[in-house]
Scaffold this motif. Structure first.
Motif, mmCIF file in Angstrom:
data_model
loop_
_atom_site.group_PDB
_atom_site.id
_atom_site.type_symbol
_atom_site.label_atom_id
_atom_site.label_comp_id
_atom_site.label_asym_id
_atom_site.label_seq_id
_atom_site.Cartn_x
_atom_site.Cartn_y
_atom_site.Cartn_z
ATOM 1 N N VAL A 329 0.848 -1.192 0.000
ATOM 2 C CA VAL A 329 0.000 0.000 0.000
ATOM 3 C C VAL A 329 0.885 1.245 0.000
ATOM 4 O O VAL A 329 2.077 1.182 0.305
ATOM 5 C CB VAL A 329 -0.935 0.031 1.225
ATOM 6 N N SER A 330 0.299 2.369 -0.353
ATOM 7 C CA SER A 330 0.978 3.658 -0.285
ATOM 8 C C SER A 330 0.300 4.513 0.775
ATOM 9 O O SER A 330 -0.933 4.481 0.913
ATOM 10 C CB SER A 330 0.929 4.371 -1.638
ATOM 11 N N LYS A 331 1.087 5.266 1.523
ATOM 12 C CA LYS A 331 0.542 6.089 2.591
ATOM 13 C C LYS A 331 1.285 7.421 2.640
ATOM 14 O O LYS A 331 2.501 7.475 2.461
ATOM 15 C CB LYS A 331 0.668 5.363 3.936
ATOM 16 N N ASP A 332 0.524 8.490 2.862
ATOM 17 C CA ASP A 332 1.096 9.836 2.959
ATOM 18 C C ASP A 332 1.536 10.135 4.390
ATOM 19 O O ASP A 332 0.871 9.740 5.354
ATOM 20 C CB ASP A 332 0.084 10.880 2.507
ATOM 21 N N PHE A 333 2.652 10.854 4.512
ATOM 22 C CA PHE A 333 3.206 11.196 5.817
ATOM 23 C C PHE A 333 3.631 12.659 5.837
ATOM 24 O O PHE A 333 3.924 13.261 4.794
ATOM 25 C CB PHE A 333 4.428 10.316 6.126
ATOM 26 N N TYR A 334 3.667 13.204 7.064
ATOM 27 C CA TYR A 334 4.307 14.500 7.250
ATOM 28 C C TYR A 334 5.816 14.287 7.193
ATOM 29 O O TYR A 334 6.344 13.319 7.754
ATOM 30 C CB TYR A 334 3.945 15.110 8.600
ATOM 31 N N THR A 335 6.513 15.182 6.535
ATOM 32 C CA THR A 335 7.974 15.126 6.524
ATOM 33 C C THR A 335 8.523 16.286 7.345
ATOM 34 O O THR A 335 8.135 17.440 7.135
ATOM 35 C CB THR A 335 8.521 15.200 5.084
ATOM 36 N N ILE A 336 9.401 15.969 8.287
ATOM 37 C CA ILE A 336 9.960 16.966 9.196
ATOM 38 C C ILE A 336 11.473 17.023 8.997
ATOM 39 O O ILE A 336 12.138 15.984 9.041
ATOM 40 C CB ILE A 336 9.639 16.614 10.663
ATOM 41 N N PRO A 337 12.018 18.210 8.767
ATOM 42 C CA PRO A 337 13.474 18.327 8.587
ATOM 43 C C PRO A 337 14.241 17.748 9.764
ATOM 44 O O PRO A 337 13.835 17.904 10.924
ATOM 45 C CB PRO A 337 13.699 19.831 8.444
ATOM 46 N N LYS A 338 15.339 17.088 9.480
ATOM 47 C CA LYS A 338 16.098 16.423 10.530
ATOM 48 C C LYS A 338 16.669 17.392 11.559
ATOM 49 O O LYS A 338 16.946 17.010 12.698
ATOM 50 C CB LYS A 338 17.213 15.583 9.910
ATOM 51 N N GLY A 339 16.848 18.641 11.162
ATOM 52 C CA GLY A 339 17.399 19.622 12.093
ATOM 53 C C GLY A 339 16.495 19.930 13.261
ATOM 54 O O GLY A 339 16.919 20.549 14.244
ATOM 55 N N TYR A 340 15.233 19.492 13.224
ATOM 56 C CA TYR A 340 14.280 19.773 14.294
ATOM 57 C C TYR A 340 14.217 18.637 15.318
ATOM 58 O O TYR A 340 13.468 18.720 16.285
ATOM 59 C CB TYR A 340 12.884 20.013 13.708
ATOM 60 N N MET A 341 14.980 17.594 15.141
ATOM 61 C CA MET A 341 14.961 16.482 16.084
ATOM 62 C C MET A 341 15.791 16.814 17.322
ATOM 63 O O MET A 341 16.855 17.421 17.225
ATOM 64 C CB MET A 341 15.516 15.219 15.412
ATOM 65 N N VAL A 342 15.267 16.423 18.491
ATOM 66 C CA VAL A 342 15.976 16.616 19.757
ATOM 67 C C VAL A 342 15.955 15.312 20.528
ATOM 68 O O VAL A 342 15.098 14.459 20.318
ATOM 69 C CB VAL A 342 15.348 17.738 20.610
ATOM 70 N N GLN A 343 16.917 15.144 21.419
ATOM 71 C CA GLN A 343 16.962 13.980 22.283
ATOM 72 C C GLN A 343 16.245 14.282 23.594
ATOM 73 O O GLN A 343 16.365 15.378 24.150
ATOM 74 C CB GLN A 343 18.419 13.594 22.578
ATOM 75 N N GLY A 344 15.477 13.292 24.082
ATOM 76 C CA GLY A 344 14.792 13.465 25.356
ATOM 77 C C GLY A 344 15.710 13.148 26.516
ATOM 78 O O GLY A 344 16.927 12.997 26.373
ATOM 79 N N ASN A 345 15.123 13.084 27.708
ATOM 80 C CA ASN A 345 15.908 12.758 28.902
ATOM 81 C C ASN A 345 16.554 11.388 28.764
ATOM 82 O O ASN A 345 17.673 11.160 29.207
ATOM 83 C CB ASN A 345 15.012 12.801 30.143
ATOM 84 N N ASN A 346 15.799 10.480 28.156
ATOM 85 C CA ASN A 346 16.352 9.173 27.825
ATOM 86 C C ASN A 346 16.967 9.283 26.436
ATOM 87 O O ASN A 346 16.288 9.617 25.468
ATOM 88 C CB ASN A 346 15.243 8.112 27.827
ATOM 89 N N GLU A 347 18.246 9.040 26.327
ATOM 90 C CA GLU A 347 18.943 9.257 25.063
ATOM 91 C C GLU A 347 18.396 8.401 23.933
ATOM 92 O O GLU A 347 18.653 8.667 22.768
ATOM 93 C CB GLU A 347 20.438 8.996 25.234
ATOM 94 N N ASP A 348 17.631 7.370 24.287
ATOM 95 C CA ASP A 348 17.051 6.536 23.238
ATOM 96 C C ASP A 348 15.820 7.171 22.619
ATOM 97 O O ASP A 348 15.358 6.743 21.565
ATOM 98 C CB ASP A 348 16.676 5.154 23.797
ATOM 99 N N ASP A 349 15.260 8.179 23.284
ATOM 100 C CA ASP A 349 14.059 8.838 22.789
ATOM 101 C C ASP A 349 14.436 9.990 21.876
ATOM 102 O O ASP A 349 15.164 10.906 22.278
ATOM 103 C CB ASP A 349 13.203 9.366 23.947
ATOM 104 N N ALA A 350 13.944 9.940 20.651
ATOM 105 C CA ALA A 350 14.142 11.039 19.702
ATOM 106 C C ALA A 350 12.782 11.642 19.420
ATOM 107 O O ALA A 350 11.812 10.935 19.150
ATOM 108 C CB ALA A 350 14.788 10.534 18.415
ATOM 109 N N GLY A 351 12.695 12.942 19.529
ATOM 110 C CA GLY A 351 11.410 13.586 19.330
ATOM 111 C C GLY A 351 11.568 15.013 18.846
ATOM 112 O O GLY A 351 12.614 15.407 18.325
ATOM 113 N N PHE A 352 10.517 15.820 19.081
ATOM 114 C CA PHE A 352 10.484 17.185 18.585
ATOM 115 C C PHE A 352 9.871 18.083 19.660
ATOM 116 O O PHE A 352 9.127 17.630 20.538
ATOM 117 C CB PHE A 352 9.664 17.256 17.297
ATOM 118 N N LEU A 353 10.159 19.373 19.583
ATOM 119 C CA LEU A 353 9.607 20.358 20.502
ATOM 120 C C LEU A 353 8.384 20.990 19.855
ATOM 121 O O LEU A 353 8.480 21.699 18.846
ATOM 122 C CB LEU A 353 10.649 21.423 20.835
#
Length: 462
Positions: A329-353
């Motif tokens: 199947v094909s599915k549409d997604f939001y694309t977010i520039p990689k420069g907006y990624m931040v690490q959470g308190n747990n270094e394994d968590d990658a997210g956004f503000l």
């Protein structure tokens, strides 16, 4: 009277009904079965497919463009032309190829001589004729009439060649006198190679200057130079293929082009005679078209007069995870520039503000895929119009500004449908081979939905 009074004292009790618990249980079970039978019939039946390692064997046929090292030789003078060298024969740099008769007297005498004389074949000449006939008989197919005409032309050319040589030997004195007077000149090849008595305008074609129009067979034509009885100065008389090294160019689709990127060699079959050979393989992209460049050091002489060679790629077994096309199947997604990624308190968590009033919330949407520039996320946590804050900056990015589409399947290992991105290596009408070991994809023995278009993200799969 007493009897009547006595009867009036009879008291009637209401009739009591006794319910069986077994009957109630059977009734409930019956209703339950009817309900599930109805829902089964009216609902879409989803089939689960277990991903396995596999391959697709593709036998692909192409009209390949032949590129050779070809040199056209032009006449130095005008006159009647007599070809001396055998078509498709290998010659040295001093081999006699053709003669020009400026008066026509020698050629007229040769024609009269060949009409009156009989030819005596030596062992070598007889062997050449026998070889032509034998090869035709071995390859004969009633449905392939083109081979019959090729056989006729080749045999006729060889016989004419033998008659010409025999007649010139018989007229040696007359020929010598004509040569001495300058009215009859014999020309030798400037370079060693393979003689071909036809041209098609593709002789200057190289790997660097061909384009997609070069594959247009409908506009292709060649000129049989041996059919011309006379030439003028500057007119083509023959060409020489100066090397056994040649190339075949195949225009292919991007799927096959990408699937062969790890290969250095390719096995092909010439469909004219079903001979198989291995070739060196290179890749070329021009103006949005994809080409395979095959390099060969053999078989050139068999196809010296063919600009387009019908070949088949064989034993092209493309391996990977094999899945049915119906699951894709094909599915549409939001694309977010990689420069907006931040690490959470747990270094394994990658997210956004996520900007929320005067505060910034740390959110961790599911990442379905990433490339060099973007992360692909869905609308489960983020929605169109949300504003993301770039770390250590006041820059904002509005979710939904850019969208991307991914191909994938629905993984149901956990009992509900989860989209997983895939990279297709090769595809035929029924199955696709996908790349293994991708970060956001599927693995062997995963369970996926066979009817991908009949479910949605997070659907419960029974």
């Amino acid at each position: 009277m007493k009897e009547a009074k006595k009867n009036n004292k009879i008291i009637k009790y209401p009739k009591q009904y006794h319910f069986s618990i077994g009957f109630i249980i059977v009734g409930v079970m019956f209703i339950y079965m009817i309900y599930h039978l109805f829902t089964y019939i009216t609902s879409d039946n989803i089939t689960i497919y277990e991903v396995s390692q596999g391959s697709i064997s593709s036998n692909l046929e192409y009209n390949a463009l032949a590129i050779r090292q070809e040199q056209i030789v032009y006449a130095d003078n005008s006159g009647d032309v007599l070809y001396l060298a055998e078509n498709f024969g290998k010659v040295g740099s001093k081999t006699s190829i053709y003669a020009l008769d400026t008066t026509g007297e020698v050629l007229s005498s040769l024609e009269e001589s060949t009409e009156k004389s009989e030819i005596n074949l030596d062992a070598d000449s007889y062997s050449k004729l026998q070889s032509i006939v034998t090869n035709y008989i071995l390859d004969y197919q009633p449905s392939e009439f083109n081979k019959t005409y090729s056989f006729k032309n080749e045999l006729q050319s060889q016989v004419e060649q033998l008659y010409t040589v025999s007649a010139m030997e018989a007229m040696e004195e007359s020929v010598s006198n004509a040569i001495a007077s300058g009215s009859f000149n014999i020309y030798t090849s400037p370079v060693p190679g393979l003689i071909v008595y036809s041209i098609d305008g593709y002789e200057d074609l190289t790997i660097d200057n061909f384009d997609s129009s070069s594959f247009d067979i409908s506009g292709y034509s060649s000129v049989n130079l041996k059919a011309q009885e006379s030439v003028v100065a500057g007119q083509a008389v023959y060409k020489v293929i100066t090397s056994d090294h040649w190339n075949l160019i195949l225009e292919v689709d991007k799927t096959l082009y990408d699937s062969l990127q790890e290969e250095s060699y390719l096995k092909i079959q010439f469909l004219e005679d079903e001979v198989e050979t291995w070739t060196n393989l290179d890749f070329l992209e021009k103006a949005g078209k994809y080409y395979l460049v095959l390099t060969l050091d053999d078989s050139m002489d068999r196809y010296a007069d063919s600009r387009f060679v019908h070949v088949k790629i064989i034993n092209n077994n493309i391996s990977g995870l094999k899945i049915p096309n119906s699951s894709i199947v094909s599915k549409d997604f939001y694309t977010i520039p990689k420069g907006y990624m931040v690490q959470g308190n747990n270094e394994d968590d990658a997210g956004f503000l996520l900007q929320s009033g005067t505060d910034n919330l740390f959110v961790t949407p599911t990442i379905y895929y990433e490339n060099d520039d973007y992360y692909y996320v869905d609308n489960e946590i983020l929605t169109r119009g949300d504003k993301l804050v770039k770390p250590n900056s006041n820059e904002l990015y509005v979710v939904g500004s850019d969208m991307g589409t991914l191909e994938g399947v629905y993984n149901v290992n956990k009992g509900y449908a989860v989209f997983k991105q895939i990279e297709i290596l090769y595809q035929n009408d029924d199955y696709s081979i996908i790349k293994t070991g991708t970060n956001y994809g599927i693995s062997m023995y995963d369970h996926i939905v066979l009817q991908g278009n009949e479910v949605e993200e997070n659907s419960i799969i029974n």
